[in-house]
Design a protein around this motif. Structure first.
Motif, PDB file in Angstrom:
ATOM      1  N   GLU A   1       0.818  -1.214   0.000  1.00  0.00           N
ATOM      2  CA  GLU A   1       0.000   0.000   0.000  1.00  0.00           C
ATOM      3  C   GLU A   1       0.856   1.270   0.000  1.00  0.00           C
ATOM      4  OE1 GLU A   1      -3.363   0.366  -0.124  1.00  0.00           O
ATOM      5  OE2 GLU A   1      -3.541  -1.799  -0.424  1.00  0.00           O
ATOM      6  N   ASP A   2       1.950   1.262   0.744  1.00  0.00           N
ATOM      7  CA  ASP A   2       2.756   2.473   0.912  1.00  0.00           C
ATOM      8  C   ASP A   2       4.020   2.456   0.045  1.00  0.00           C
ATOM      9  OD1 ASP A   2       4.026   0.461   2.228  1.00  0.00           O
ATOM     10  OD2 ASP A   2       4.466   1.621   4.025  1.00  0.00           O
ATOM     11  N   TRP A   3       3.968   1.845  -1.107  1.00  0.00           N
ATOM     12  CA  TRP A   3       5.165   1.699  -1.936  1.00  0.00           C
ATOM     13  C   TRP A   3       5.709   3.032  -2.433  1.00  0.00           C
ATOM     14  CZ3 TRP A   3       5.651   3.273  -6.982  1.00  0.00           C
ATOM     15  CH2 TRP A   3       4.474   3.610  -7.643  1.00  0.00           C
ATOM     16  N   SER A   4       4.862   4.044  -2.519  1.00  0.00           N
ATOM     17  CA  SER A   4       5.329   5.326  -3.057  1.00  0.00           C
ATOM     18  C   SER A   4       5.426   6.424  -2.004  1.00  0.00           C
ATOM     19  CB  SER A   4       4.388   5.780  -4.177  1.00  0.00           C
ATOM     20  OG  SER A   4       3.094   6.005  -3.644  1.00  0.00           O
ATOM     21  N   LYS A   5       5.491   6.040  -0.752  1.00  0.00           N
ATOM     22  CA  LYS A   5       5.588   7.062   0.292  1.00  0.00           C
ATOM     23  C   LYS A   5       6.939   7.765   0.211  1.00  0.00           C
ATOM     24  CE  LYS A   5       7.295   4.161   4.025  1.00  0.00           C
ATOM     25  NZ  LYS A   5       7.035   3.605   5.324  1.00  0.00           N
ATOM     26  N   PRO A   6       7.036   8.994   0.709  1.00  0.00           N
ATOM     27  CA  PRO A   6       8.311   9.733   0.655  1.00  0.00           C
ATOM     28  C   PRO A   6       9.399   9.023   1.460  1.00  0.00           C
ATOM     29  CG  PRO A   6       6.491  11.178   1.264  1.00  0.00           C
ATOM     30  CD  PRO A   6       5.952   9.797   1.254  1.00  0.00           C
ATOM     31  N   LEU A   7      10.631   9.252   1.048  1.00  0.00           N
ATOM     32  CA  LEU A   7      11.766   8.662   1.764  1.00  0.00           C
ATOM     33  C   LEU A   7      11.905   9.286   3.141  1.00  0.00           C
ATOM     34  CD1 LEU A   7      14.405   8.631  -1.100  1.00  0.00           C
ATOM     35  CD2 LEU A   7      13.201   6.668  -0.145  1.00  0.00           C
ATOM     36  N   PRO A   8      12.465   8.556   4.082  1.00  0.00           N
ATOM     37  CA  PRO A   8      12.705   9.125   5.413  1.00  0.00           C
ATOM     38  C   PRO A   8      13.663  10.321   5.323  1.00  0.00           C
ATOM     39  CG  PRO A   8      13.056   6.745   5.431  1.00  0.00           C
ATOM     40  CD  PRO A   8      12.843   7.144   4.022  1.00  0.00           C
ATOM     41  N   ASP A   9      13.577  11.193   6.320  1.00  0.00           N
ATOM     42  CA  ASP A   9      14.392  12.409   6.326  1.00  0.00           C
ATOM     43  C   ASP A   9      15.896  12.113   6.279  1.00  0.00           C
ATOM     44  OD1 ASP A   9      12.245  14.091   6.320  1.00  0.00           O
ATOM     45  OD2 ASP A   9      12.130  14.222   8.505  1.00  0.00           O
ATOM     46  N   TRP A  10      16.339  11.083   6.980  1.00  0.00           N
ATOM     47  CA  TRP A  10      17.774  10.803   7.020  1.00  0.00           C
ATOM     48  C   TRP A  10      18.298  10.405   5.635  1.00  0.00           C
ATOM     49  CZ3 TRP A  10      19.897   6.039   5.896  1.00  0.00           C
ATOM     50  CH2 TRP A  10      19.031   4.952   5.881  1.00  0.00           C
ATOM     51  N   ILE A  11      17.481   9.752   4.832  1.00  0.00           N
ATOM     52  CA  ILE A  11      17.922   9.392   3.482  1.00  0.00           C
ATOM     53  C   ILE A  11      17.928  10.627   2.587  1.00  0.00           C
ATOM     54  CG2 ILE A  11      17.358   8.067   1.406  1.00  0.00           C
ATOM     55  CD1 ILE A  11      16.325   5.858   3.146  1.00  0.00           C
ATOM     56  N   ARG A  12      16.887  11.444   2.704  1.00  0.00           N
ATOM     57  CA  ARG A  12      16.846  12.677   1.916  1.00  0.00           C
ATOM     58  C   ARG A  12      18.024  13.585   2.239  1.00  0.00           C
ATOM     59  NH1 ARG A  12      11.401  15.031   2.963  1.00  0.00           N
ATOM     60  NH2 ARG A  12      10.692  13.006   3.611  1.00  0.00           N
ATOM     61  N   LYS A  13      18.338  13.690   3.534  1.00  0.00           N
ATOM     62  CA  LYS A  13      19.457  14.538   3.949  1.00  0.00           C
ATOM     63  C   LYS A  13      20.789  13.976   3.423  1.00  0.00           C
ATOM     64  CE  LYS A  13      20.099  17.339   7.889  1.00  0.00           C
ATOM     65  NZ  LYS A  13      19.410  18.355   7.202  1.00  0.00           N
ATOM     66  N   LYS A  14      20.927  12.662   3.437  1.00  0.00           N
ATOM     67  CA  LYS A  14      22.154  12.022   2.942  1.00  0.00           C
ATOM     68  C   LYS A  14      22.332  12.247   1.437  1.00  0.00           C
ATOM     69  CE  LYS A  14      24.212   7.452   2.553  1.00  0.00           C
ATOM     70  NZ  LYS A  14      23.987   6.025   2.720  1.00  0.00           N
ATOM     71  N   ASN A  15      21.248  12.312   0.697  1.00  0.00           N
ATOM     72  CA  ASN A  15      21.312  12.452  -0.753  1.00  0.00           C
ATOM     73  C   ASN A  15      21.287  13.908  -1.235  1.00  0.00           C
ATOM     74  OD1 ASN A  15      21.470   9.701  -1.207  1.00  0.00           O
ATOM     75  ND2 ASN A  15      19.258   9.464  -1.228  1.00  0.00           N
ATOM     76  N   GLU A  16      21.289  14.857  -0.317  1.00  0.00           N
ATOM     77  CA  GLU A  16      21.295  16.260  -0.714  1.00  0.00           C
ATOM     78  C   GLU A  16      22.578  16.597  -1.468  1.00  0.00           C
ATOM     79  OE1 GLU A  16      20.771  18.868   2.590  1.00  0.00           O
ATOM     80  OE2 GLU A  16      18.622  18.503   2.692  1.00  0.00           O
ATOM     81  N   ASN A  17      22.410  17.332  -2.543  1.00  0.00           N
ATOM     82  CA  ASN A  17      23.526  17.829  -3.362  1.00  0.00           C
ATOM     83  C   ASN A  17      24.409  16.725  -3.947  1.00  0.00           C
ATOM     84  OD1 ASN A  17      22.796  20.524  -2.979  1.00  0.00           O
ATOM     85  ND2 ASN A  17      23.815  20.522  -0.990  1.00  0.00           N
ATOM     86  N   THR A  18      23.853  15.557  -4.133  1.00  0.00           N
ATOM     87  CA  THR A  18      24.597  14.516  -4.837  1.00  0.00           C
ATOM     88  C   THR A  18      24.423  14.735  -6.335  1.00  0.00           C
ATOM     89  OG1 THR A  18      22.730  12.995  -4.835  1.00  0.00           O
ATOM     90  CG2 THR A  18      24.284  12.829  -2.977  1.00  0.00           C
ATOM     91  N   TYR A  19      25.267  14.121  -7.100  1.00  0.00           N
ATOM     92  CA  TYR A  19      25.218  14.260  -8.552  1.00  0.00           C
ATOM     93  C   TYR A  19      23.860  13.807  -9.096  1.00  0.00           C
ATOM     94  CZ  TYR A  19      26.453  13.692 -13.442  1.00  0.00           C
ATOM     95  OH  TYR A  19      26.476  13.790 -14.793  1.00  0.00           O
ATOM     96  N   LEU A  20      23.355  12.688  -8.588  1.00  0.00           N
ATOM     97  CA  LEU A  20      22.074  12.177  -9.074  1.00  0.00           C
ATOM     98  C   LEU A  20      20.921  13.122  -8.756  1.00  0.00           C
ATOM     99  CD1 LEU A  20      22.398   8.377  -8.283  1.00  0.00           C
ATOM    100  CD2 LEU A  20      22.580   9.514 -10.491  1.00  0.00           C
ATOM    101  N   GLU A  21      20.954  13.736  -7.580  1.00  0.00           N
ATOM    102  CA  GLU A  21      19.901  14.678  -7.226  1.00  0.00           C
ATOM    103  C   GLU A  21      19.952  15.912  -8.132  1.00  0.00           C
ATOM    104  OE1 GLU A  21      18.062  16.633  -3.239  1.00  0.00           O
ATOM    105  OE2 GLU A  21      20.182  17.000  -3.633  1.00  0.00           O
ATOM    106  N   ILE A  22      21.140  16.400  -8.411  1.00  0.00           N
ATOM    107  CA  ILE A  22      21.288  17.568  -9.295  1.00  0.00           C
ATOM    108  C   ILE A  22      20.762  17.244 -10.685  1.00  0.00           C
ATOM    109  CG2 ILE A  22      22.991  19.026 -10.445  1.00  0.00           C
ATOM    110  CD1 ILE A  22      24.677  18.771  -7.835  1.00  0.00           C
ATOM    111  N   LYS A  23      21.130  16.081 -11.201  1.00  0.00           N
ATOM    112  CA  LYS A  23      20.667  15.676 -12.530  1.00  0.00           C
ATOM    113  C   LYS A  23      19.152  15.478 -12.559  1.00  0.00           C
ATOM    114  CE  LYS A  23      24.184  15.957 -14.993  1.00  0.00           C
ATOM    115  NZ  LYS A  23      24.191  16.990 -16.013  1.00  0.00           N
ATOM    116  N   GLN A  24      18.589  14.912 -11.494  1.00  0.00           N
ATOM    117  CA  GLN A  24      17.139  14.722 -11.441  1.00  0.00           C
ATOM    118  C   GLN A  24      16.418  16.069 -11.424  1.00  0.00           C
ATOM    119  OE1 GLN A  24      15.450  11.717 -11.659  1.00  0.00           O
ATOM    120  NE2 GLN A  24      13.759  13.119 -11.996  1.00  0.00           N
TER     121      GLN A  24
END
Length: 133
Positions: free
Chosen positions: A90-113
């Motif tokens: 049911e919750d397959w598309s829920k937002p990622l947890p904050d710690w994962i979002r914070k870890k992925n901030e300013n990564t190359y993949l995030e910039i490209k996305q």
């Protein structure tokens, strides 16, 4: 299901190479039979040269591909340990947890996305990213 003829030829060449024979002997204790790749290549060439009119050659290739796929997926379908689900969670598309979002901030993949989503203009980044493998 019929792949380009060069794929069958490459698979046959790879299967019969010295490196592959050594690997086969190491893994299986004997050389693997590579004749099916050669048959598939020959049938593909016959099918291609007949402009798609050689039905027997096409059926032989399709049967070979079907057998190869069935053999590859035998363990998957024979697995009785896990039950297969009918629907995604049911919750397959829920937002990622904050710690994962914070870890992925300013990564190359995030910039490209963000560039792909049109959120930021495509410009040369201040930082350069390098991965040494």
């Amino acid at each position: 299901m019929i792949r380009p003829c060069s794929v069958y030829r490459d698979e046959y060449d790879d299967c019969t190479s010295i490196k592959a024979r050594f690997h086969q002997y190491f893994i299986f204790g004997e050389s693997v039979d590579c004749s099916q790749w050669k048959k598939d290549y020959d049938n593909c060439k016959r099918y291609q040269e007949s402009n798609g009119n050689d039905v027997a050659a096409s059926e032989a290739i399709i049967q070979s591909e079907t057998d190869r796929r069935r053999k590859r997926l035998e363990a998957h379908f024979g697995n009785t340990t896990w039950s297969r689900r009918k629907l995604p969670p049911e919750d397959w598309s829920k937002p990622l947890p904050d710690w994962i979002r914070k870890k992925n901030e300013n990564t190359y993949l995030e910039i490209k996305q963000k560039e792909l989503d049109g959120l930021t203009p495509a410009e040369k980044p201040d930082k350069f990213f390098c991965a040494i493998m």
